[in-house]
Write a protein that holds these residues in place. Structure first.
Motif, PDB file in Angstrom:
ATOM      1  N   VAL A  35       0.799  -1.228   0.000  1.00 35.04           N
ATOM      2  CA  VAL A  35       0.000   0.000   0.000  1.00 35.04           C
ATOM      3  C   VAL A  35       0.833   1.280   0.000  1.00 35.04           C
ATOM      4  O   VAL A  35       0.290   2.369  -0.177  1.00 35.04           O
ATOM      5  CB  VAL A  35      -0.985   0.019   1.190  1.00 35.04           C
ATOM      6  N   TYR A  38       0.460   3.802  -2.935  1.00 31.98           N
ATOM      7  CA  TYR A  38      -0.835   4.465  -3.051  1.00 31.98           C
ATOM      8  C   TYR A  38      -1.069   5.529  -1.976  1.00 31.98           C
ATOM      9  O   TYR A  38      -1.696   6.548  -2.239  1.00 31.98           O
ATOM     10  CB  TYR A  38      -1.966   3.425  -2.986  1.00 31.98           C
ATOM     11  N   VAL A  39      -0.591   5.282  -0.757  1.00 27.41           N
ATOM     12  CA  VAL A  39      -0.909   6.197   0.346  1.00 27.41           C
ATOM     13  C   VAL A  39       0.320   6.791   1.015  1.00 27.41           C
ATOM     14  O   VAL A  39       0.182   7.581   1.954  1.00 27.41           O
ATOM     15  CB  VAL A  39      -1.787   5.486   1.413  1.00 27.41           C
TER      16      VAL A  39
END
Length: 133
Positions: A35, A38-39
């Motif tokens: 992740v 993406y973040v």
């Protein structure tokens, strides 16, 4: 012989615990790496922390559901003394072993024996019932 089996059992449990810990760390790192694009780093750390909190919460729910006391049968004894007598009747060898262990404990520290006798002799008063209207 029994001590050796116990030792092997404890070694097996420790090996499983260590491998489970390694697996959890690897999964957390894998989730972080998944992740992060993406973040960002901070968001990925938050996602990992949230996943850990969710896992701990689910584990707590499952453990609390599994730890409920078994339902008593209608004819089962209610008081402590009745349960003790039922245990002695059904498992006399275990009861004798417990009595011998309690005797050794009483010989080594007589204060414990006095406390136990006082607890059984004094007991507790049963709760008072409310008057129904």
């Amino acid at each position: 012989m029994i001590f050796r089996r116990l030792l092997f059992l404890l070694a097996g449990v420790m090996a499983l615990a260590v491998s489970a810990g390694v697996m959890v760390v690897a999964l957390a790192y894998g989730l972080f790496a998944l992740v992060k694009p993406y973040v960002g780093s901070a968001g990925a750390a938050g996602v990992v922390a949230g996943a850990a909190a969710l896992l701990i919460g689910l584990l707590g729910v499952f453990l609390s559901l599994g730890s409920r006391a078994p339902k008593r049968k209608p004819g089962s004894p209610d008081s402590v003394s009745e349960r003790v007598m039922e245990f002695v009747k059904t498992k006399p060898i275990t009861s004798i072993g417990g009595a011998i262990a309690a005797g050794f404990l009483a010989v080594r520290n007589p204060g414990y024996l006095g406390t136990v006798i006082r607890a059984f002799v004094e007991g507790r008063e049963p709760p008072k019932r409310r008057k129904e209207r």
